[in-house]
Structures are given as structure tokens and as C-alpha cells.
Write an enzyme that holds these catalytic residues in place. Structure first.
Site, PDB file in Angstrom:
ATOM      1  N   LYS A 118      -5.379 -11.955   2.980  1.00 50.81           N
ATOM      2  CA  LYS A 118      -4.450 -12.185   4.087  1.00 50.81           C
ATOM      3  C   LYS A 118      -4.591 -13.602   4.629  1.00 50.81           C
ATOM      4  O   LYS A 118      -3.613 -14.214   5.050  1.00 50.81           O
ATOM      5  CB  LYS A 118      -4.691 -11.174   5.215  1.00 50.81           C
ATOM      6  CG  LYS A 118      -4.250  -9.769   4.869  1.00 50.81           C
ATOM      7  CD  LYS A 118      -4.254  -8.885   6.113  1.00 50.81           C
ATOM      8  CE  LYS A 118      -3.899  -7.448   5.773  1.00 50.81           C
ATOM      9  NZ  LYS A 118      -3.953  -6.569   6.951  1.00 50.81           N
ATOM     10  N   LYS A 210      -0.190  -3.988  -5.705  1.00 52.40           N
ATOM     11  CA  LYS A 210       0.040  -2.736  -4.978  1.00 52.40           C
ATOM     12  C   LYS A 210       1.304  -2.838  -4.114  1.00 52.40           C
ATOM     13  O   LYS A 210       1.690  -3.927  -3.686  1.00 52.40           O
ATOM     14  CB  LYS A 210      -1.190  -2.352  -4.153  1.00 52.40           C
ATOM     15  CG  LYS A 210      -1.441  -3.224  -2.980  1.00 52.40           C
ATOM     16  CD  LYS A 210      -2.498  -2.644  -2.041  1.00 52.40           C
ATOM     17  CE  LYS A 210      -2.544  -3.547  -0.824  1.00 52.40           C
ATOM     18  NZ  LYS A 210      -3.353  -3.138   0.269  1.00 52.40           N
ATOM     19  N   LYS A 213       3.543  -3.395   2.625  1.00 55.97           N
ATOM     20  CA  LYS A 213       4.543  -3.660   3.667  1.00 55.97           C
ATOM     21  C   LYS A 213       4.852  -5.141   3.767  1.00 55.97           C
ATOM     22  O   LYS A 213       5.909  -5.530   4.239  1.00 55.97           O
ATOM     23  CB  LYS A 213       4.001  -3.222   5.028  1.00 55.97           C
ATOM     24  CG  LYS A 213       3.877  -1.756   5.232  1.00 55.97           C
ATOM     25  CD  LYS A 213       3.257  -1.551   6.603  1.00 55.97           C
ATOM     26  CE  LYS A 213       2.775  -0.146   6.794  1.00 55.97           C
ATOM     27  NZ  LYS A 213       1.628  -0.103   7.724  1.00 55.97           N
TER      28      LYS A 213
HETATM   29  P1  AMP Z   1      -1.570  -0.115   5.965  1.00 55.26           P
HETATM   30  O1  AMP Z   1      -0.161  -0.133   5.461  1.00 55.26           O
HETATM   31  O2  AMP Z   1      -2.341  -1.287   5.486  1.00 55.26           O
HETATM   32  O3  AMP Z   1      -1.673   0.141   7.441  1.00 55.26           O
HETATM   33  O4  AMP Z   1      -2.265   1.130   5.242  1.00 55.26           O
HETATM   34  C1  AMP Z   1      -2.297   2.436   5.752  1.00 55.26           C
HETATM   35  C2  AMP Z   1      -2.881   3.418   4.767  1.00 55.26           C
HETATM   36  O5  AMP Z   1      -2.084   3.467   3.585  1.00 55.26           O
HETATM   37  C3  AMP Z   1      -4.297   3.079   4.295  1.00 55.26           C
HETATM   38  O6  AMP Z   1      -5.035   4.269   4.133  1.00 55.26           O
HETATM   39  C4  AMP Z   1      -4.069   2.432   2.960  1.00 55.26           C
HETATM   40  O7  AMP Z   1      -5.177   2.570   2.110  1.00 55.26           O
HETATM   41  C5  AMP Z   1      -2.875   3.201   2.437  1.00 55.26           C
HETATM   42  N1  AMP Z   1      -2.089   2.392   1.504  1.00 55.26           N
HETATM   43  C6  AMP Z   1      -1.450   1.224   1.782  1.00 55.26           C
HETATM   44  N2  AMP Z   1      -0.819   0.747   0.692  1.00 55.26           N
HETATM   45  C7  AMP Z   1      -1.061   1.638  -0.308  1.00 55.26           C
HETATM   46  C8  AMP Z   1      -0.673   1.719  -1.696  1.00 55.26           C
HETATM   47  N3  AMP Z   1       0.103   0.793  -2.262  1.00 55.26           N
HETATM   48  N4  AMP Z   1      -1.108   2.778  -2.414  1.00 55.26           N
HETATM   49  C9  AMP Z   1      -1.884   3.733  -1.848  1.00 55.26           C
HETATM   50  N5  AMP Z   1      -2.290   3.717  -0.563  1.00 55.26           N
HETATM   51  C10 AMP Z   1      -1.878   2.690   0.208  1.00 55.26           C
END
Ligand code: AMP
Ligand code: TRP
Length: 349
Positions: A118, A210, A213
């Protein structure tokens, strides 16, 4: 006094309210939360303090927080069974973060992969908060004496850090001994819960990255609120390869692995069945099937989401109830840590 032993094992997790949740958030994280509700004491927060570690739009933060909370409920989190709350509504999160900051070595934070990734994207504009992000996350988890933390694969290193802070920096330095000479921990050391399937959903435009967002290309992800037509369009444009037949596990074919995995999960058929059914299928036949499965899997979520948004008073009341319950647990843990670290007790009046 050490962490109390709860009747049922405790679970805590959260997602940042930074824009629309996507299939990765659902399949990697939230879907697994739903399954834990009946067997565990579950706490799910919308981690809005984490959302300001990169530049954010103040006009959007509250709205995104409500959207994320409504999506938790729409995905099947039951407010009767789980405590759903907003991180910034429970001030011990910030306060424990400070206490943990003062015992966490700087170089533990500097080596976090997510920080490095990041930070590169932020250029000259890296905040101290971005570096501190995993300490706040450790505070989130440790405040609730969580036994288990269901997350996607990308959070594994942050979980290790939370464990190290609890064990090496708090319990080892500030834990006591009971009458029998046994060490009494101050904080419970949590375990990650990373399920294999769905733990790493990849981008639609590059099977080696991956789904995220923050990818500037919206075509790289399917959000939980995308209408069917948009889902169709995104899957149609999704990257493929010239090989006939879909398969799992071929390192040369990350897109085939990812899309077949998405099909297995969203159709509910499981990996073995779809691997067999799609082994000699071309992309042209596969993509409409995947589209239908994703649309159908998201339909009930989208319907329930619309209902919760119409009943905003009910949504706010879930968050109020959640805040009260969460605060009760969090304040007790914070008091325990303050005492162990030697602070003058707060006067009670
Ligand atoms: P975040 O979007 O970073 O707030 O992530 C929230 C949750 O979603 C966390 O548990 C991440 O590990 C999971 N997560 C985010 N992106 C992925 C992805 N591409 N595949 C699987 N899990 C994800
Ligand atoms: N860092 C997590 C993510 O981006 C979100 C998060 C913050 C979290 N606090 C947490 C996840 C506590 C689990 C437990 O995915």
C-alpha cells in the site's frame, strides 16, 4: 486476572468500509462468518478507523459504513445471533491500539507485506496510520479475547503479528503468576481461520492478482451489489486463455483455476463436480454458466440488502445494540491491560 473463559469460543472479524464489497470479501471472509454464528460467540465490526489509513472522502465514510453493515446482514449475519457494530463507536479500540503501539517494535510493522504494497501506491503520502494499521487490527481482536479470526489468506501475516504482540509483548512482559506459580496471561492469543476454498479470489482481469477494492479497473471485480447485466458484462470480458477445457491447479492457467473455483462456490456444486463437468468445456459455454451462478448466488443478498436499507432505523438499532454489547466486553479487557501495565486505576465516582 486473565482472560475469562467464555462458554462458547469467541470469534471476531471485520471488513473496511472502503467501497463496495466484492466476491473476494464474501467468499473469503463473510460467508465463513455466517457458518460460525450457531457454534460460536460472534462479533463482527465495520472497521471504519482502518478505512482512514489511506486518503478518504469524508462525505462517503458514514454512507459506506452503513452499506457495509447492511451487507453483513444481507449476507446472513443474524443480529440475534451475532454482535454487529462499528469499530469507531467503541473507543477502547483506539485506546488499546495506543497501549500496544508502545510495546510493538517498529521493524515488525515495517516488514508487513500489505504495508509495503500500500505504501508504494501512496507515494509520498504514507500516513503513520498506514504503518500502524496492523496494531489497530490486533487491538480489535485482542479486546474481545477472540479464539478465532476468520479472514482471507491476505490477512495471515497480520494475524501472526497480533499473536506475537499478545504473547511476546503483553503476556510475557506483563502477565502474572497464580498461587501455584503458573503464568496467567493478560490477553488471549487468537488463531486465524482461513478456509482453503475462497481464501484468495483473484482478479477477473489478471488471475495472478487478488480481487481488490482498490484496483482502479472496476472490471477486475464483481461487487455484491452489481446488477445482473453488469455481472454478465464483466464475466464476458474476464481474461481467459486459448486452452480448451477448464481445470484446477495448473500454474500456467490461473484464470481457469480462479473462474472454475468461483463457479464451484457460487453454484454450490463443489470442486469435484464442476471439475468433471467443465473438463472439456470451452470458455464460450462456460462463461454464461458462471454468470448465471453468480447472479443467482447474489440475488438473495441483493434483495435482503435493499430491505435493510429501506429500514434504516432497524439497521441503526442493530448497530446501537451491537455497540453496547461490544463496549461492555472491550472495556473490561482494556481495564485488564491497563492494570497489568501498571496504570493508576481510574477513579470511580
Ligand atoms: P478488506 O477488503 O481488505 O477490508 O478485506 C476484508 C476481508 O475480505 C478480509 O478477511 C480479507 O482477507 C478478505 N478478502 C479481501 N480480498 C479478498 C480476496 N480477493 N479473496 C479472498 N478474501 C479476500
Ligand atoms: N485488515 C483486515 C482486512 O483488510 C480488516 C480488519 C481490521 C480485520 N480489523 C480486523 C479483520 C480484525 C479481522 C479482525 O481485511
Amino acid at each position: 486476572m486473565g482472560p475469562p473463559s467464555a462458554a462458547r469460543p469467541r470469534v471476531l472479524s471485520g471488513v473496511q468500509p472502503t467501497g463496495a464489497l466484492h466476491l473476494g470479501n464474501w467468499l473469503g471472509a463473510i460467508r465463513n462468518w455466517v457458518d460460525l454464528q450457531n457454534s460460536h460467540d460472534t462479533f463482527f465490526c465495520v472497521v471504519d478507523l482502518h478505512a482512514i489509513t489511506v486518503p478518504h472522502d469524508p462525505g462517503q465514510l458514514a454512507e459506506n459504513t452503513l452499506t457495509t453493515a447492511a451487507l453483513y446482514l444481507a449476507c446472513g449475519i443474524d443480529p440475534e445471533a451475532s454482535t454487529v457494530f462499528v469499530q469507531s463507536h467503541v473507543s477502547p479500540h483506539s485506546e488499546l491500539c495506543w497501549l500496544l503501539n508502545c510495546v510493538t517494535p517498529l521493524n515488525w510493522l515495517e516488514r508487513m507485506i500489505q504495508f509495503k504494497e500500500k505504501a508504494v501506491k501512496q507515494g509520498d503520502n504514507v500516513s503513520a496510520g498506514l504503518l500502524d494499521y496492523p496494531v489497530l487490527m490486533a487491538a480489535d481482536i485482542l479486546l474481545y479475547d477472540a479464539d478465532l479470526v476468520p479472514v482471507g489468506e491476505d490477512q495471515k501475516q497480520h494475524l501472526e503479528l497480533a499473536r506475537d504482540i499478545a504473547q511476546q509483548r503483553i503476556n510475557a512482559r506483563f502477565g502474572g503468576r497464580d498461587a501455584a506459580g503458573e503464568s496467567t496471561p493478560v490477553l488471549k492469543v487468537p488463531e486465524p481461520l482461513i478456509l482453503k476454498e475462497g481464501a484468495r479470489v483473484m482478479s477477473l482481469t489478471d488471475g495472478r492478482n487478488k480481487m481488490s477494492k482498490s484496483d482502479p479497473n472496476e472490471g477486475s471485480r464483481i461487487t455484491l451489489l452489481d446488477p445482473p447485466e453488469l455481472i454478465r458484462k464483466k464475466i464476458k470480458r474476464a481474461k481467459t486463455d486459448p486452452v480448451m477445457g477448464l481445470e484446477f491447479g495448473n500454474p500456467e492457467r490461473p484464470e481457469a483455476d480462479n473462474l472454475l473455483g468461483l463457479y464451484a462456490l457460487t453454484s454450490g456444486q463443489g470442486r469435484e463436480t464442476v471439475a468433471e463437468a467443465c473438463a472439456s468445456m470451452g470458455w464460450g459455454a462456460f462463461k454464461p454458466m458462471l454468470t448465471d451462478a453468480v447472479v443467482e448466488a447474489l440475488r438473495p443478498i441483493q434483495e435482503r440488502y435493499a430491505q435493510w436499507r429501506q429500514e434504516e432505523a432497524a439497521l441503526r438499532s442493530v448497530l446501537l445494540q451491537g455497540q453496547e454489547l461490544a463496549a461492555h466486553v472491550a472495556e473490561a479487557t482494556l481495564e485488564r491491560v491497563r492494570e497489568a501495565m501498571g496504570f493508576l486505576p481510574r477513579p470511580r465516582g
